[in-house]
Scaffold this motif. Sequence first.
Motif, PDB file in Angstrom:
ATOM      1  N   ASN A 152       0.815  -1.224   0.000  1.00  0.00           N
ATOM      2  CA  ASN A 152       0.000   0.000   0.000  1.00  0.00           C
ATOM      3  C   ASN A 152       0.836   1.256   0.000  1.00  0.00           C
ATOM      4  O   ASN A 152       0.392   2.319   0.387  1.00  0.00           O
ATOM      5  CB  ASN A 152      -0.911   0.003   1.230  1.00  0.00           C
ATOM      6  N   GLY A 188       0.002   5.260  -2.032  1.00  0.00           N
ATOM      7  CA  GLY A 188      -1.368   5.757  -2.105  1.00  0.00           C
ATOM      8  C   GLY A 188      -2.303   4.805  -2.826  1.00  0.00           C
ATOM      9  O   GLY A 188      -3.313   5.214  -3.392  1.00  0.00           O
ATOM     10  N   ILE A 224      -4.502   2.886  -1.931  1.00  0.00           N
ATOM     11  CA  ILE A 224      -5.881   2.883  -1.439  1.00  0.00           C
ATOM     12  C   ILE A 224      -6.754   3.784  -2.312  1.00  0.00           C
ATOM     13  O   ILE A 224      -7.964   3.568  -2.438  1.00  0.00           O
ATOM     14  CB  ILE A 224      -5.946   3.314   0.042  1.00  0.00           C
ATOM     15  N   GLY A 225      -6.137   4.770  -2.968  1.00  0.00           N
ATOM     16  CA  GLY A 225      -6.871   5.679  -3.851  1.00  0.00           C
ATOM     17  C   GLY A 225      -7.559   4.927  -4.974  1.00  0.00           C
ATOM     18  O   GLY A 225      -8.684   5.249  -5.364  1.00  0.00           O
ATOM     19  N   GLN A 244       7.434  -2.206  -0.010  1.00  0.00           N
ATOM     20  CA  GLN A 244       8.867  -2.229   0.248  1.00  0.00           C
ATOM     21  C   GLN A 244       9.338  -3.680   0.102  1.00  0.00           C
ATOM     22  O   GLN A 244       8.549  -4.607   0.194  1.00  0.00           O
ATOM     23  CB  GLN A 244       9.151  -1.740   1.654  1.00  0.00           C
ATOM     24  N   ARG A 262      10.920  -5.762   2.020  1.00  0.00           N
ATOM     25  CA  ARG A 262      10.674  -6.661   3.136  1.00  0.00           C
ATOM     26  C   ARG A 262       9.229  -7.173   3.097  1.00  0.00           C
ATOM     27  O   ARG A 262       8.971  -8.355   3.267  1.00  0.00           O
ATOM     28  CB  ARG A 262      10.923  -5.891   4.436  1.00  0.00           C
ATOM     29  N   GLN A 263       8.295  -6.241   2.841  1.00  0.00           N
ATOM     30  CA  GLN A 263       6.888  -6.599   2.752  1.00  0.00           C
ATOM     31  C   GLN A 263       6.638  -7.538   1.580  1.00  0.00           C
ATOM     32  O   GLN A 263       5.857  -8.469   1.672  1.00  0.00           O
ATOM     33  CB  GLN A 263       6.019  -5.337   2.582  1.00  0.00           C
ATOM     34  N   PRO A 277      -2.310   8.050  -7.109  1.00  0.00           N
ATOM     35  CA  PRO A 277      -2.462   6.742  -7.748  1.00  0.00           C
ATOM     36  C   PRO A 277      -3.034   6.864  -9.173  1.00  0.00           C
ATOM     37  O   PRO A 277      -3.457   7.940  -9.564  1.00  0.00           O
ATOM     38  CB  PRO A 277      -3.446   6.015  -6.827  1.00  0.00           C
ATOM     39  N   ARG A 296       6.437   7.237   6.256  1.00  0.00           N
ATOM     40  CA  ARG A 296       6.595   7.424   4.817  1.00  0.00           C
ATOM     41  C   ARG A 296       6.473   8.910   4.492  1.00  0.00           C
ATOM     42  O   ARG A 296       5.604   9.608   4.965  1.00  0.00           O
ATOM     43  CB  ARG A 296       5.591   6.578   4.021  1.00  0.00           C
ATOM     44  N   HIS A 322      -4.835   2.474   8.279  1.00  0.00           N
ATOM     45  CA  HIS A 322      -4.290   2.136   6.971  1.00  0.00           C
ATOM     46  C   HIS A 322      -3.007   2.923   6.694  1.00  0.00           C
ATOM     47  O   HIS A 322      -2.928   4.096   6.976  1.00  0.00           O
ATOM     48  CB  HIS A 322      -5.301   2.444   5.868  1.00  0.00           C
ATOM     49  N   GLY A 323      -2.029   2.262   6.122  1.00  0.00           N
ATOM     50  CA  GLY A 323      -0.826   2.949   5.681  1.00  0.00           C
ATOM     51  C   GLY A 323       0.244   3.083   6.744  1.00  0.00           C
ATOM     52  O   GLY A 323       1.243   3.750   6.537  1.00  0.00           O
ATOM     53  N   ASP A 364       3.508   2.194   8.683  1.00  0.00           N
ATOM     54  CA  ASP A 364       4.680   1.645   8.000  1.00  0.00           C
ATOM     55  C   ASP A 364       5.368   0.503   8.730  1.00  0.00           C
ATOM     56  O   ASP A 364       5.673  -0.509   8.158  1.00  0.00           O
ATOM     57  CB  ASP A 364       5.689   2.763   7.761  1.00  0.00           C
ATOM     58  N   TYR A 398       5.825  -4.354  11.691  1.00  0.00           N
ATOM     59  CA  TYR A 398       6.441  -5.676  11.731  1.00  0.00           C
ATOM     60  C   TYR A 398       7.638  -5.640  12.658  1.00  0.00           C
ATOM     61  O   TYR A 398       8.296  -4.619  12.780  1.00  0.00           O
ATOM     62  CB  TYR A 398       6.841  -6.124  10.325  1.00  0.00           C
ATOM     63  N   TRP A 417      -3.792  10.323  -0.668  1.00  0.00           N
ATOM     64  CA  TRP A 417      -4.773   9.238  -0.601  1.00  0.00           C
ATOM     65  C   TRP A 417      -4.594   8.394   0.647  1.00  0.00           C
ATOM     66  O   TRP A 417      -5.451   7.589   0.982  1.00  0.00           O
ATOM     67  CB  TRP A 417      -4.718   8.386  -1.871  1.00  0.00           C
ATOM     68  N   ASP A 418      -3.460   8.551   1.318  1.00  0.00           N
ATOM     69  CA  ASP A 418      -3.225   7.813   2.566  1.00  0.00           C
ATOM     70  C   ASP A 418      -3.713   8.590   3.785  1.00  0.00           C
ATOM     71  O   ASP A 418      -3.454   8.196   4.911  1.00  0.00           O
ATOM     72  CB  ASP A 418      -1.728   7.508   2.722  1.00  0.00           C
TER      73      ASP A 418
END
Lengths: 249, 424
Positions: free
Chosen positions: A19, A22, A24-25, A67, A69-70, A199, B138, B202-203, B205, B208, B345-346
């Motif tokens: 994600n 952006g 989610i846009g 990223q 790692r993800q 996005p 971010r 949401h979003g 970072d 983890y 958007w985030d």
Amino acid sequence: MTQNHKSLTIGWLYPTLMNVYGDIGNVKVLQKICEWRGIETKIINLNVGFDYKLLTTCNLLLMGGAQDRQQEIVAKDLFSKKENLKHLIENGIPGLYVCGAYQFLGNYYKKSDGQIIKGLGIFDLYTQNLENTRLIGNIIASSELFDKLIGFENHGGKTYLGKNIKPLGKVIKGFGNNGNDQTEGAIYKNSIGTYLHGPILPKNPKLADFLIQKALENKYKTKIELKKIDNQYEKEARLIIAKKLKVTI
Amino acid sequence: MNYIILLLGKIFSFLSKKLNLGHGSTWPGHIALKLNRNFVKDYFLNSKTKIIVICGTNGKTTTSKLIETILKENNKKVFLNSSGANLLNGIASSVILSSGLFKKTNYDFAIFEVDENSVPEVNKALTPDYLIALNLFRDQLDRYGEVDAIIQRWKESIKNLSKDTILILNADDPQVAYLSNNAKNKSLYFGLNEKNNNKISHGADSIYCPKCLNTLTYESVYFSHLGNWKCQNCGLEKPKTSITSLPYYPLAGEYNKYNFLAGVLFAKQENIKDEIIQKALNSFKPAFGRQEDLEFNGKKIKIFLSKNPTSFNESLATIKSLKAKNILIVLNDRIPDGLDVSWIWDTNLDYLKQIKNIHISGERTYDLAIRLRYENLRFKAHEDLNTALNYAIDNTKDNEVLFILPTYSAMLEVRKLIIGKKIS
């Protein structure tokens, strides 16, 4: 049956991990342009460990970038569902796969140290990042289906298309797939891979409409024509980037 | 050698101010470093000045300002780099501008806020006595890259620090807290300890485990990925904090609590008396654009610099607590703002649903317009900032406040329109 009774299930692959830009846009846009047309939508979040059977209930798929790692965590999970995803894509279930997701659908990703990370092999393409440089900036590409595609790109990998897949567009300004062959993204059946974020859907309403239209046609097995909606702000936002890049649109 | 460079630097800086060339806060340093790559290192060689380096995505300027205020209250001689000049050349410039030509000025402290990407370079060029790491979110992905890449570079840089550098770290930010792992330095932690039922939004970072990559569990979430975290897999958890609250915070907002805790923890480590710290907190004035109060056409304005999803969301949460009724959002896409505006958007715009007087402007007005339209919000879009400001203020009642949320370059523009002067 009138359009008012139609509904779509949108599967969002790995929203908590993929994600970053952006993304989610894109989901919000699909949801709203359906709502404004009286099409009901249901969003399913497909996070790590999701039941593969959920995929078959989806009429449209979305997956964004992440990223490294993800991406590693996601790769492990998605490999186990590869055949299910492939089946949907081959059967024309439309989807939007941005940046990391786009690369992942290809055959492989070659890192700067020569290490090869296997892809899902659904799109005939490969990606390599040999120089460890990033391709960053606003981009405009022309496309027969979607008019001019406008967005922002930021990727380290350079993607090269194979014989069995077509580019999504031709780069007018910016880098696109690799900065060399002027191709941007890929289109295979009704699935779209692209490096454009920003996005991509808010500023490219034709592409958003295409995904909805194909999803409906696929579900209801009939030709669909979508009602027009007001795109004035989208036009203005596109013009700003076009002016910046000195491109006429 | 350095004497000549200092002289040259001062002349350049004088000229650039006189001729209004701009870049007065980075240019002299740029030239100095061209002439002597080790200009900063040489300057601090054998100096008694204690150096404080402050890094993090959000809060650097406010934390610097607080530490400056506390130290001055304690009668210390202090200099700092200006907030827009946080690369090595900005630090070099601040050295030039603050030092005397004929006699070395004896500063007790130098406070440097440092750009995320420049932390390794700066730590190589000088030996900080303190390294304060506030957070990492971010931000300007086109310039900085992704969070994981930055934290990796910070980690490498901390490995090479002198063992005498004291680390002051945010315990609530998992990756920042983990910076002390394997470091031989003394590490102190600040963090909040409040109970709540917030969920990770949401979003976020860094949710983890920095050690084993397992998903973290949170007992409380303060905002984004900051909270009381623990890894159920390897057992890594939020470290023990030396400070968790203050009796008084000069600025509103959860995010500011962290900035003040960090500053006060530093002061306590320096054995500064509580009453001095309290006095400094009471007299604290915000840095420009950070909850700064201004007036325009006889009405009140408060500016909340909002430059990335976390800072934007926190600005909205804070103006909600202040019951804001009027808002102007300004989005630019110049280099200091980030060329990529996809971050809008985030953001979580729920609070805007309660506001009637919403105006938007900036170079990317229409990207904002699309964003707001997709939330079914009612607003007015003005391409021209001056028009936007005047409309917004005209529609603000006499006893109300207009809250302005601009990106960095937009903040400088807005201030210029309001007070007729630009800070570079």
